[in-house]
Design a protein around this motif. Structure first.
Motif, PDB file in Angstrom:
ATOM      1  N   ARG A 218      17.595 -14.664 -11.433  1.00 28.15           N
ATOM      2  CA  ARG A 218      16.706 -15.826 -11.496  1.00 28.15           C
ATOM      3  C   ARG A 218      15.554 -15.661 -10.509  1.00 28.15           C
ATOM      4  O   ARG A 218      15.762 -15.309  -9.346  1.00 28.15           O
ATOM      5  CB  ARG A 218      17.475 -17.116 -11.195  1.00 28.15           C
ATOM      6  CG  ARG A 218      18.546 -17.381 -12.239  1.00 28.15           C
ATOM      7  CD  ARG A 218      19.161 -18.763 -12.118  1.00 28.15           C
ATOM      8  NE  ARG A 218      20.110 -18.991 -13.209  1.00 28.15           N
ATOM      9  CZ  ARG A 218      19.772 -19.413 -14.416  1.00 28.15           C
ATOM     10  NH1 ARG A 218      18.505 -19.690 -14.682  1.00 28.15           N
ATOM     11  NH2 ARG A 218      20.675 -19.580 -15.364  1.00 28.15           N
ATOM     12  N   VAL A 219      14.361 -15.935 -11.008  1.00 27.75           N
ATOM     13  CA  VAL A 219      13.164 -15.948 -10.179  1.00 27.75           C
ATOM     14  C   VAL A 219      12.744 -17.406 -10.053  1.00 27.75           C
ATOM     15  O   VAL A 219      12.409 -18.059 -11.050  1.00 27.75           O
ATOM     16  CB  VAL A 219      12.034 -15.105 -10.809  1.00 27.75           C
ATOM     17  CG1 VAL A 219      10.765 -15.213  -9.978  1.00 27.75           C
ATOM     18  CG2 VAL A 219      12.482 -13.650 -10.932  1.00 27.75           C
ATOM     19  N   GLY A 220      12.788 -17.933  -8.829  1.00 29.51           N
ATOM     20  CA  GLY A 220      12.587 -19.359  -8.602  1.00 29.51           C
ATOM     21  C   GLY A 220      11.180 -19.825  -8.912  1.00 29.51           C
ATOM     22  O   GLY A 220      10.217 -19.046  -8.947  1.00 29.51           O
ATOM     23  N   ASN A 221      11.056 -21.127  -9.115  1.00 30.64           N
ATOM     24  CA  ASN A 221       9.762 -21.728  -9.428  1.00 30.64           C
ATOM     25  C   ASN A 221       8.712 -21.391  -8.374  1.00 30.64           C
ATOM     26  O   ASN A 221       8.993 -21.353  -7.170  1.00 30.64           O
ATOM     27  CB  ASN A 221       9.891 -23.256  -9.516  1.00 30.64           C
ATOM     28  CG  ASN A 221      10.756 -23.709 -10.665  1.00 30.64           C
ATOM     29  OD1 ASN A 221      11.035 -22.953 -11.593  1.00 30.64           O
ATOM     30  ND2 ASN A 221      11.171 -24.965 -10.628  1.00 30.64           N
ATOM     31  N   VAL A 235      15.323 -14.362  -6.760  1.00 27.00           N
ATOM     32  CA  VAL A 235      14.184 -14.667  -5.889  1.00 27.00           C
ATOM     33  C   VAL A 235      14.175 -16.172  -5.628  1.00 27.00           C
ATOM     34  O   VAL A 235      14.140 -16.964  -6.580  1.00 27.00           O
ATOM     35  CB  VAL A 235      12.862 -14.240  -6.546  1.00 27.00           C
ATOM     36  CG1 VAL A 235      11.674 -14.642  -5.673  1.00 27.00           C
ATOM     37  CG2 VAL A 235      12.858 -12.745  -6.824  1.00 27.00           C
ATOM     38  N   PRO A 236      14.205 -16.602  -4.374  1.00 29.06           N
ATOM     39  CA  PRO A 236      14.179 -18.041  -4.101  1.00 29.06           C
ATOM     40  C   PRO A 236      12.847 -18.665  -4.531  1.00 29.06           C
ATOM     41  O   PRO A 236      11.833 -17.971  -4.635  1.00 29.06           O
ATOM     42  CB  PRO A 236      14.336 -18.112  -2.571  1.00 29.06           C
ATOM     43  CG  PRO A 236      14.866 -16.779  -2.168  1.00 29.06           C
ATOM     44  CD  PRO A 236      14.319 -15.797  -3.155  1.00 29.06           C
ATOM     45  N   PRO A 237      12.830 -19.949  -4.772  1.00 32.57           N
ATOM     46  CA  PRO A 237      11.572 -20.620  -5.111  1.00 32.57           C
ATOM     47  C   PRO A 237      10.537 -20.497  -3.997  1.00 32.57           C
ATOM     48  O   PRO A 237      10.878 -20.429  -2.807  1.00 32.57           O
ATOM     49  CB  PRO A 237      11.981 -22.084  -5.309  1.00 32.57           C
ATOM     50  CG  PRO A 237      13.449 -22.041  -5.571  1.00 32.57           C
ATOM     51  CD  PRO A 237      13.978 -20.881  -4.800  1.00 32.57           C
ATOM     52  N   LYS A 238       9.265 -20.419  -4.397  1.00 31.42           N
ATOM     53  CA  LYS A 238       8.122 -20.489  -3.482  1.00 31.42           C
ATOM     54  C   LYS A 238       8.104 -19.362  -2.457  1.00 31.42           C
ATOM     55  O   LYS A 238       7.626 -19.538  -1.339  1.00 31.42           O
ATOM     56  CB  LYS A 238       8.089 -21.847  -2.777  1.00 31.42           C
ATOM     57  CG  LYS A 238       7.996 -23.022  -3.731  1.00 31.42           C
ATOM     58  CD  LYS A 238       7.977 -24.348  -2.997  1.00 31.42           C
ATOM     59  CE  LYS A 238       7.922 -25.511  -3.977  1.00 31.42           C
ATOM     60  NZ  LYS A 238       7.905 -26.826  -3.291  1.00 31.42           N
ATOM     61  N   GLU A 251       6.245 -16.549   2.341  1.00 27.71           N
ATOM     62  CA  GLU A 251       6.078 -17.675   1.430  1.00 27.71           C
ATOM     63  C   GLU A 251       5.147 -17.290   0.289  1.00 27.71           C
ATOM     64  O   GLU A 251       4.437 -16.285   0.347  1.00 27.71           O
ATOM     65  CB  GLU A 251       5.530 -18.887   2.191  1.00 27.71           C
ATOM     66  CG  GLU A 251       6.382 -19.340   3.357  1.00 27.71           C
ATOM     67  CD  GLU A 251       7.771 -19.766   2.922  1.00 27.71           C
ATOM     68  OE1 GLU A 251       7.880 -20.454   1.880  1.00 27.71           O
ATOM     69  OE2 GLU A 251       8.751 -19.415   3.606  1.00 27.71           O
ATOM     70  N   ALA A 252       5.122 -18.146  -0.738  1.00 28.33           N
ATOM     71  CA  ALA A 252       4.264 -17.870  -1.888  1.00 28.33           C
ATOM     72  C   ALA A 252       2.792 -18.041  -1.557  1.00 28.33           C
ATOM     73  O   ALA A 252       1.932 -17.495  -2.239  1.00 28.33           O
ATOM     74  CB  ALA A 252       4.645 -18.774  -3.056  1.00 28.33           C
ATOM     75  N   GLY A 253       2.481 -18.811  -0.518  1.00 24.66           N
ATOM     76  CA  GLY A 253       1.102 -18.936  -0.073  1.00 24.66           C
ATOM     77  C   GLY A 253       0.354 -20.123  -0.650  1.00 24.66           C
ATOM     78  O   GLY A 253      -0.706 -20.481  -0.159  1.00 24.66           O
TER      79      GLY A 253
END
Length: 267
Positions: A218-221, A235-238, A251-253
């Protein structure tokens, strides 16, 4: 009783704007007039135009353009979500792709958009149990566009596939809404297992060029996968992941990586 005239622009502003773009092309580049009229201006709706264009691209020996057009018309009439997703994909491409300056461009020229709409017809066929015809469409999409999406895969709306060459999405893959990916992305399996074996991509995910996401993970939101990465674990979210194998590097940035399209690994 007072008669009221229906305003196409109010009923379907996306299609109205596409037609405006088409008329401008005909005025500015008359040599394209035949193409633009046959692909856009001869049709009463976006659905009919898409059915025409997809059939023209996917026709093959033994499978006439007219038959494929009827199949696409049938799918879009039976499932209104196909036309709705086509519009959302179109606006997503216009918003996110700096090379897209008019709404008409993806319909006429962008194979990533065209491949997604053909997939949606194939997915409808798959859900109706018409698997062989769905496989035929998958094959022709792969041959014509270089995009190989299994018709059983489940894909949301607001999808933008930039350049789109060598995209592979496997049978049990799930892709959420508002996902952006670049060329050479693979959502694949890790072996010969026949059960649920492909990735589950959340909403708002950005997948960089050449990234491989493998296995039932799973690739998080609202996460980011850096270009060239090989993702083998959840992959954790964000978050942003990068590397071979991929690891969380920060972080996703931003709140919506798939919309910002920022691939830089700052810091």
């Amino acid at each position: 009783m007072v008669e009221t005239r229906l305003n196409v622009a109010e009923l379907d502003p996306v299609w109205s704007r596409i037609c405006d773009d088409a008329r401008k092309i005909v005025r500015d580049e008359p040599l394209l007039g035949g193409l633009v009229h046959s692909a856009i201006l001869h049709h009463a709706s976006m659905e009919r135009a898409l059915a025409y264009s997809l059939a023209a691209k996917l026709t093959a020996s033994g499978m006439s353009e007219q038959f494929l057009r009827e199949v696409a018309d049938e799918a879009m009439a039976a499932d209104l979500a196909i036309g709705r997703a086509a519009r959302v994909d179109l606006v997503a491409t216009f918003d996110r792709d700096p090379a897209c300056h008019r709404l008409i461009q993806p319909i006429l020229y962008f194979k990533g958009y065209q491949a997604m709409q053909a997939y949606r017809v194939g997915h409808w066929l798959w859900r109706q149990g018409r698997h062989d015809l769905a496989y035929f469409i998958q094959m022709r999409v792969s041959e014509q566009f270089g995009v190989d999406i299994h018709p059983a895969a489940r894909i949301g709306q607001g999808i933008m596939i930039d350049h789109a060459h060598s995209i592979v999405i496997g049978e049990t893959a799930v892709v959420g809404d508002n996902v952006s990916m670049l060329h050479s992305v693979t959502l694949g399996g890790t072996g010969k297992e026949e059960e649920d074996r492909h990735p589950k991509i959340g909403d708002g995910v950005l997948i960089g060029a050449g990234a491989k996401v493998l296995g039932n993970i799973r690739v998080g939101n609202c996460s980011r996968i850096a270009a060239g990465s090989v993702v083998l674990e959840d992959v954790p979210p964000k978050k942003t992941v990068a590397g071979v194998p991929a690891r969380v590097i920060g972080e996703a940035g931003c709140s919506q990586p798939s919309v910002s399209m920022n691939h830089l690994l700052n810091g």
